[in-house]
Design an enzyme around this catalytic site. Structure first.
Site, PDB file in Angstrom:
ATOM      1  N   CYS A   1     -35.283 -41.080 -35.184  1.00 37.79           N
ATOM      2  CA  CYS A   1     -35.552 -39.916 -34.144  1.00 37.79           C
ATOM      3  C   CYS A   1     -36.531 -38.694 -34.776  1.00 37.79           C
ATOM      4  O   CYS A   1     -36.290 -38.375 -35.857  1.00 37.79           O
ATOM      5  CB  CYS A   1     -34.015 -39.240 -33.955  1.00 37.79           C
ATOM      6  SG  CYS A   1     -34.194 -37.796 -32.765  1.00 37.79           S
TER       7      CYS A   1
ATOM      8  N   CYS B   1     -32.645 -31.093 -34.958  1.00 38.97           N
ATOM      9  CA  CYS B   1     -31.519 -31.068 -33.888  1.00 38.97           C
ATOM     10  C   CYS B   1     -29.998 -31.226 -34.624  1.00 38.97           C
ATOM     11  O   CYS B   1     -30.042 -31.941 -35.586  1.00 38.97           O
ATOM     12  CB  CYS B   1     -31.909 -32.404 -33.157  1.00 38.97           C
ATOM     13  SG  CYS B   1     -30.524 -32.760 -31.716  1.00 38.97           S
TER      14      CYS B   1
ATOM     15  N   CYS C   1     -33.557 -38.494 -26.103  1.00 41.70           N
ATOM     16  CA  CYS C   1     -32.468 -38.782 -27.234  1.00 41.70           C
ATOM     17  C   CYS C   1     -32.179 -40.083 -27.422  1.00 41.70           C
ATOM     18  O   CYS C   1     -31.871 -40.825 -26.439  1.00 41.70           O
ATOM     19  CB  CYS C   1     -31.288 -37.803 -26.733  1.00 41.70           C
ATOM     20  SG  CYS C   1     -29.875 -37.840 -27.926  1.00 41.70           S
TER      21      CYS C   1
ATOM     22  N   GLN D   1     -13.917 -41.251 -22.539  1.00 40.00           N
ATOM     23  CA  GLN D   1     -14.340 -41.550 -23.884  1.00 40.00           C
ATOM     24  C   GLN D   1     -15.945 -41.696 -23.545  1.00 40.00           C
ATOM     25  O   GLN D   1     -16.508 -42.565 -22.845  1.00 40.00           O
ATOM     26  CB  GLN D   1     -13.988 -42.548 -24.372  1.00 40.00           C
ATOM     27  CG  GLN D   1     -12.674 -42.502 -25.058  1.00 40.00           C
ATOM     28  CD  GLN D   1     -12.482 -41.912 -26.296  1.00 40.00           C
ATOM     29  OE1 GLN D   1     -13.325 -41.322 -26.752  1.00 40.00           O
ATOM     30  NE2 GLN D   1     -11.418 -41.795 -26.895  1.00 40.00           N
TER      31      GLN D   1
ATOM     32  N   TYR E   1      -0.475 -36.682 -24.100  1.00 42.07           N
ATOM     33  CA  TYR E   1      -2.161 -36.335 -24.031  1.00 42.07           C
ATOM     34  C   TYR E   1      -2.787 -37.473 -23.106  1.00 42.07           C
ATOM     35  O   TYR E   1      -3.863 -37.823 -23.684  1.00 42.07           O
ATOM     36  CB  TYR E   1      -2.923 -36.064 -25.353  1.00 42.07           C
ATOM     37  CG  TYR E   1      -2.042 -35.075 -26.126  1.00 42.07           C
ATOM     38  CD1 TYR E   1      -2.195 -33.679 -25.977  1.00 42.07           C
ATOM     39  CD2 TYR E   1      -1.249 -35.526 -27.140  1.00 42.07           C
ATOM     40  CE1 TYR E   1      -1.445 -32.657 -26.861  1.00 42.07           C
ATOM     41  CE2 TYR E   1      -0.757 -34.588 -28.163  1.00 42.07           C
ATOM     42  CZ  TYR E   1      -0.906 -33.126 -27.900  1.00 42.07           C
ATOM     43  OH  TYR E   1      -0.377 -32.278 -28.820  1.00 42.07           O
TER      44      TYR E   1
ATOM     45  N   GLU F   1       0.593 -34.860 -19.560  1.00 43.83           N
ATOM     46  CA  GLU F   1      -0.949 -34.283 -19.521  1.00 43.83           C
ATOM     47  C   GLU F   1      -0.434 -32.814 -19.181  1.00 43.83           C
ATOM     48  O   GLU F   1      -0.029 -32.735 -18.183  1.00 43.83           O
ATOM     49  CB  GLU F   1      -1.579 -35.158 -18.859  1.00 43.83           C
ATOM     50  CG  GLU F   1      -3.196 -34.469 -18.718  1.00 43.83           C
ATOM     51  CD  GLU F   1      -3.711 -34.095 -20.092  1.00 43.83           C
ATOM     52  OE1 GLU F   1      -4.274 -32.994 -20.190  1.00 43.83           O
ATOM     53  OE2 GLU F   1      -3.884 -34.906 -20.757  1.00 43.83           O
TER      54      GLU F   1
ATOM     55  N   ASP G   1      -2.810 -39.252 -28.201  1.00 39.20           N
ATOM     56  CA  ASP G   1      -4.401 -39.469 -28.292  1.00 39.20           C
ATOM     57  C   ASP G   1      -4.559 -37.622 -28.013  1.00 39.20           C
ATOM     58  O   ASP G   1      -5.069 -37.471 -27.073  1.00 39.20           O
ATOM     59  CB  ASP G   1      -4.830 -40.215 -27.248  1.00 39.20           C
ATOM     60  CG  ASP G   1      -6.517 -40.233 -27.430  1.00 39.20           C
ATOM     61  OD1 ASP G   1      -6.980 -39.552 -28.328  1.00 39.20           O
ATOM     62  OD2 ASP G   1      -6.952 -40.896 -26.475  1.00 39.20           O
TER      63      ASP G   1
ATOM     64  N   CYS H   1      -9.311 -38.163 -33.285  1.00 39.48           N
ATOM     65  CA  CYS H   1     -10.581 -38.155 -33.314  1.00 39.48           C
ATOM     66  C   CYS H   1     -10.990 -36.934 -34.638  1.00 39.48           C
ATOM     67  O   CYS H   1     -12.110 -36.729 -34.807  1.00 39.48           O
ATOM     68  CB  CYS H   1     -11.367 -37.456 -32.055  1.00 39.48           C
ATOM     69  SG  CYS H   1     -10.605 -35.920 -31.585  1.00 39.48           S
TER      70      CYS H   1
END
EC number: 2.1.1.-
Length: 452
Positions: A74, A80, A160, A284, A313, A334, A382, A409
């Site tokens: 890139c 960036c 991008c 996702q 979640y 949720e 999650d 994550c």
């Protein structure tokens, strides 16, 4: 006392890599985090920040190069803030992410378990189905791009490499429209100006495209010109939406959406399940790796068709609906009402009957289900980057499931939460990292946790 000063240069051996992909070495025994350096390199570092227990700097010159160093694909890589690992080979990225998960588990959680090698992509480019581009101005020219690393300086980006090509096309058309109609752009310091962000969502399986214009107001000028330009130049365009965000906030999207062309959702598939994606839906961002991630989560759940599962979640119901294929019944919990409504629609669209979605605080709803006699053998979590709330983990432990599948994550909060579970009588059997975000320092993981 720390005698190092800003602007000074030092020769440093890089012995490891930090949380954000920076190189880590030492100057007079003090840790220094070096942007642009890789493990195994010797570099000249210029100091940018001096803190009591650590330093920050950037690479001025590479004296000894890592075998994993590559030329960035890139052209914006050095400015960036979107990608931090463009200078690291893809094999090197996977090794870094595997080690990052292992190090976090051991250092933060004191958890020593099997961490498998991170599952990577065959082609780690153009993988994102959602692009969020900030809008700005240089002189009289309107620009679109991303913020520089740890900064609010906008780096103009025309193409991008990790975005779907149709996302880049949407942004290109909007930028052209902004300049042709001379429309004001938002100034975050003053809180004035109209156009804040451009968000593009692309459904990989169906090819449907949603363009979202985030505005500091209620409407836009030259509306028909924008719609016609997008229709003409963006194949698969199904939706153009104005998102109203008049608050002085870092949040990109506001809560109000106005459809100015097409429908209010686009449709995509994960494997054979169909999902409706709205402007505010969490979905996702890497659909190719999502299938691998969810396959691993369901494998770890060990479902035989007899189990009751609680999915905490649960979002728009993605994991719940996959679990429902192999479970007796699934409860998805949720706290975001709109996500629950989307999940119910997705269950209906896919004809899934053995699932129920519940709106509310997880700790309260888990306890309520238990009081009602629901015995869950498996719990899937999650959570967002902050991990599970302590009350949620206590509630999960309180219902004593046989297995917990933790989709994470953030390796540091995963380590913290697994430590709590181990102290409560569970053991971490194994962890599988999955590279959902090539060229960035982020890594997703799935952990299998069993009752001892």
């Amino acid at each position: 006392m720390n005698k190092v000063k800003i602007g000074e240069k030092y020769e440093v051996d890089i012995t490891s890599m930090g949380h954000e992909g920076e190189g880590v070495g030492r100057i007079d025994g003090i840790a220094v985090f070096v942007k642009g350096a890789l493990k195994g390199e010797r570099v000249i570092v210029e100091i940018e920040e001096v803190h009591k227990n650590y330093l920050k700097g950037y690479t001025v010159k590479i004296l000894e190069k890592s075998q994993h160093r590559v030329n960035p694909l890139c052209q914006y890589a050095d400015r960036c803030g979107g990608c931090s690992l463009q200078h690291l080979s893809y094999k090197g990225q996977l090794e870094y992410k595997t080690q990052k998960v292992k190090d976090n588990l051991e250092r933060i959680g004191k958890i020593y378990t099997k961490v498998h090698y991170a599952i990577g992509m065959e082609n780690p480019l153009n993988y994102r189905n959602k692009g969020q581009f900030v809008v700005g101005e240089i002189g009289r020219e309107k620009i679109t791009g991303f913020y520089s690393f740890h900064s609010h300086e906008i780096v103009p980006v025309d193409n991008c490499l990790i975005q779907h090509p149709l996302s880049n096309k949407v942004v290109s058309v909007v930028k052209e429209w902004l300049n042709e109609c001379d429309i004001s752009v938002y100034d975050r310091k003053k809180g004035k100006g109209l156009i804040r962000h451009v968000v593009a969502k692309v459904a990989f399986k169906t090819g449907e495209v949603m363009a979202i214009i985030v505005i500091n107001g209620e409407d836009i000028p030259c509306k028909e010109e924008l719609i016609e330009a997008l229709k003409e130049k963006v194949p698969g365009l199904k939706s153009v939406i104005l998102n109203i965000n008049t608050r002085r906030t870092k949040m990109i999207l506001g809560n109000k959406n106005i459809v100015i062309y097409g429908k209010n959702t686009i449709e995509d598939f994960i494997k054979d399940l169909r999902f409706e994606i709205s402007p505010l839906s969490f979905f996702q961002v890497n659909p190719i790796q999502t299938e691998i991630l969810y396959d691993k989560a369901i494998e770890y759940a060990g479902l035989t068709g007899k189990e009751v599962v609680i999915d905490v979640y649960s979002g728009i119901g993605t994991i719940s609906l996959f679990a429902a294929k192999k479970a007796s019944f699934v409860y998805g919990i949720e706290s975001v009402k709109e996500a629950v409504e989307d999940a119910e629609k997705n269950a209906q669209v896919n004809g899934v009957k053995n699932v129920k979605f519940i709106w509310g605080k997880a700790e309260r709803e888990i306890a309520k289900l238990y009081k009602e006699g629901v015995k869950a053998e498996v719990v899937i979590v999650d959570p967002p980057r902050d991990g599970c709330d302590k009350e949620v983990i206590r509630a999960i432990v309180g219902i004593n499931p046989k297995r917990i599948v933790y989709v994470s994550c953030n390796p540091s909060t995963l380590a913290r939460d697994l430590r709590y579970l181990e102290d409560a009588g569970y053991r971490t059997v194994e962890v599988q990292p999955v590279d959902m975000f090539p060229y960035t320092y982020h890594v997703e993981s799935v952990a299998l946790v069993e009752r001892m």
